[in-house]
Design a protein around this motif. Structure first.
Motif, PDB file in Angstrom:
ATOM      1  N   HIS A 215       0.839  -1.210   0.000  1.00 31.87           N
ATOM      2  CA  HIS A 215       0.000   0.000   0.000  1.00 31.87           C
ATOM      3  C   HIS A 215       0.874   1.260   0.000  1.00 31.87           C
ATOM      4  O   HIS A 215       0.623   2.200   0.759  1.00 31.87           O
ATOM      5  CB  HIS A 215      -0.951   0.027   1.202  1.00 31.87           C
ATOM      6  CG  HIS A 215      -1.666  -1.245   1.473  1.00 31.87           C
ATOM      7  ND1 HIS A 215      -2.454  -1.877   0.538  1.00 31.87           N
ATOM      8  CD2 HIS A 215      -1.711  -2.034   2.595  1.00 31.87           C
ATOM      9  CE1 HIS A 215      -2.959  -2.980   1.066  1.00 31.87           C
ATOM     10  NE2 HIS A 215      -2.511  -3.105   2.283  1.00 31.87           N
ATOM     11  N   VAL A 246       2.093  -1.872  -4.766  1.00 28.02           N
ATOM     12  CA  VAL A 246       0.931  -0.977  -4.824  1.00 28.02           C
ATOM     13  C   VAL A 246      -0.191  -1.451  -3.903  1.00 28.02           C
ATOM     14  O   VAL A 246      -0.712  -0.678  -3.097  1.00 28.02           O
ATOM     15  CB  VAL A 246       0.410  -0.859  -6.273  1.00 28.02           C
ATOM     16  CG1 VAL A 246      -0.937  -0.136  -6.303  1.00 28.02           C
ATOM     17  CG2 VAL A 246       1.424  -0.110  -7.137  1.00 28.02           C
ATOM     18  N   GLN A 248      -3.435  -1.882  -4.148  1.00 27.04           N
ATOM     19  CA  GLN A 248      -4.310  -0.715  -4.219  1.00 27.04           C
ATOM     20  C   GLN A 248      -5.490  -0.741  -3.253  1.00 27.04           C
ATOM     21  O   GLN A 248      -5.614   0.121  -2.388  1.00 27.04           O
ATOM     22  CB  GLN A 248      -4.829  -0.571  -5.653  1.00 27.04           C
ATOM     23  CG  GLN A 248      -5.755   0.597  -5.833  1.00 27.04           C
ATOM     24  CD  GLN A 248      -6.380   0.615  -7.212  1.00 27.04           C
ATOM     25  OE1 GLN A 248      -6.485   1.644  -7.842  1.00 27.04           O
ATOM     26  NE2 GLN A 248      -6.805  -0.529  -7.702  1.00 27.04           N
ATOM     27  N   PHE A 253      -5.166   3.873  -1.377  1.00 31.09           N
ATOM     28  CA  PHE A 253      -4.598   4.454  -2.579  1.00 31.09           C
ATOM     29  C   PHE A 253      -5.079   5.889  -2.769  1.00 31.09           C
ATOM     30  O   PHE A 253      -6.269   6.178  -2.672  1.00 31.09           O
ATOM     31  CB  PHE A 253      -4.983   3.621  -3.803  1.00 31.09           C
ATOM     32  CG  PHE A 253      -4.316   4.039  -5.073  1.00 31.09           C
ATOM     33  CD1 PHE A 253      -2.986   3.749  -5.302  1.00 31.09           C
ATOM     34  CD2 PHE A 253      -5.018   4.736  -6.051  1.00 31.09           C
ATOM     35  CE1 PHE A 253      -2.353   4.126  -6.478  1.00 31.09           C
ATOM     36  CE2 PHE A 253      -4.400   5.116  -7.231  1.00 31.09           C
ATOM     37  CZ  PHE A 253      -3.066   4.812  -7.447  1.00 31.09           C
ATOM     38  N   ASP A 348     -10.416   7.808  -6.674  1.00 33.22           N
ATOM     39  CA  ASP A 348     -10.043   7.150  -5.428  1.00 33.22           C
ATOM     40  C   ASP A 348     -11.086   7.446  -4.356  1.00 33.22           C
ATOM     41  O   ASP A 348     -12.086   8.143  -4.624  1.00 33.22           O
ATOM     42  CB  ASP A 348      -8.636   7.560  -4.983  1.00 33.22           C
ATOM     43  CG  ASP A 348      -8.508   9.059  -4.710  1.00 33.22           C
ATOM     44  OD1 ASP A 348      -9.530   9.720  -4.427  1.00 33.22           O
ATOM     45  OD2 ASP A 348      -7.370   9.582  -4.771  1.00 33.22           O
TER      46      ASP A 348
END
Length: 402
Positions: A215, A246, A248, A253, A348
């Motif tokens: 993350h 990542v 996500q 994110f 996001d």
């Protein structure tokens, strides 16, 4: 040449293997037998990849696919294979008390899988409702030793979440103890970094080369940006082997933070989804292909995007050179993708948005030489009717003729 499967006319692209040309790939059994197949090659099954990327099977190294065993466990075949993913890692859904059940369940799926074992006994069974117990005083080292000795190929690391709501009064002690346990076991440590109790710079300093910081582009609490800049020590840690992932998810994110980090040259080593039951059909996540599309829009070069879902995660899984590559003689895990000129808006959880001009679309997914997903756009009759093709005597293994 004769083959079981022929993927024709594609852009064969494997940055990790130094492969970048147009042509045909031939597969026999579970192996790639040629990435420069002769024009006259005949095969039981042929797909037309004109205008498409033919890449190593995509690997998502941060998912929760412990179907039936935990609250957030997803069916990986349904969610991943139609999106070009051929292998996944379940990242900490299960702990020392229940991981054997998860292994047994995952073996019934077509997709390849490996497990990261949570340091807590039960793992992230219902992590939103009931945070896992990360008290190091209740860890039993012998149980972990037995697990990694018994399943050396299935278990690729340990997992701990370093969020303040998880660690609470224990502070960073469980993270430090988890590093020691991973060192003792000779394995990696995967660390959930969202809203960490310490700074990302301090957290990275606790970890070893080969450990995985998950993350990395989260936007809560202590983030990668301090006064708008990525610390020099983060670049140094990555250069020395700390893996930046990542992972996500829906809540881990930030689009502007990721854009700024990429602008400053801090690229992810691996791109993954944190896919699970609550987010796999969410517009914030949806699939690995959508996450890849998002990173293209954020300015990550295509070569880096493909590396981050092929050769690099294969190395984390301990399968470098066998998965995540299109070299002749290796396992035939292959994804056929179209990079379509199609505007897509990504957002996001904070409401930030970015417009992508291109989007990865799935056309075919091959696992161990077998077609597990195929879009009708890939059907190839070579200009013949099915009846004429049938006269060639090339019988498809599933009972029809191409």
């Amino acid at each position: 040449m004769r083959a079981d499967l022929l993927i024709k006319n594609g852009h064969i692209y494997d940055p990790g293997g130094g492969i970048d040309h147009y042509g045909d790939i031939a597969v026999t059994g579970n192996r790639i037998i040629s990435i420069h197949a002769d024009p006259g090659t005949q095969a039981c099954q042929v797909i037309d990849a004109t205008g498409c990327l033919v890449v190593p099977g995509l690997i998502d190294i941060h998912t929760h696919v412990s179907r039936f065993a935990t609250h957030i466990g997803l069916n990986p075949d349904i969610a991943c294979i139609p999106n070009g993913v051929t292998a996944v890692v379940d990242c900490g859904s299960s702990g020392i008390s229940n991981f054997r059940a998860v292994l047994r369940i995952l073996r019934d799926f077509e997709i390849r899988s490996r497990l990261v074992l949570h340091v807590s006994a039960g793992g992230q069974m219902m992590s939103t409702q009931f945070a896992e117990n990360t008290d190091p005083s209740v860890w039993n080292t012998r149980y972990f030793e037995d697990a990694f000795r018994e399943y050396p190929d299935d278990l690729i690391g340990l997992k701990i979440r370093a969020s303040r709501e998880v660690l609470g009064a224990y502070g960073m002690k469980p993270v430090k103890e988890a590093v020691g346990l991973a060192e003792h076991l000779g394995t990696r440590l995967f660390v959930h970094a969202t809203d960490c109790l310490c700074t990302m710079k301090e957290l990275a300093a606790m970890l070893r080369p080969g450990d995985v910081l998950c993350h990395i582009y989260h936007g809560d609490g202590n983030t990668l940006l301090r006064e708008g800049l990525v610390a020099d020590s983060i670049y140094k840690a990555q250069k020395q082997g700390l893996i930046l992932d990542v992972a996500q998810g829906q809540g881990n994110f930030s689009i502007p933070l990721a854009a700024e980090c990429i602008r400053q040259g801090l690229f992810p080593d691996t791109i993954s989804t944190d896919l699970n039951i609550p987010n796999w059909d969410s517009p914030l996540v949806f699939s690995l292909l959508m996450t890849m599309s998002k990173f293209l829009a954020l300015g990550l070069p295509l070569e880096e995007v493909i590396r981050a879902v092929t050769c690099r995660p294969a190395a984390v899984m301990g399968m470098e050179g066998e998965l995540g590559t299109l070299k002749e003689g290796t396992t035939a895990d292959i994804s056929v993708l179209q990079l379509a000129e199609k505007q897509t808006m990504f957002r996001d959880k904070y409401g930030n948005q970015i417009i992508a001009e291109k989007k990865f679309m799935p056309l075919a997914t091959v696992i161990s030489g077998r077609m597990q997903y195929q879009s009708s756009d890939t059907l190839c009759w070579d200009g013949k009717t099915p009846e004429a093709a049938s006269d060639d005597g090339i019988s498809h293994p599933h009972g029809f003729t191409i």
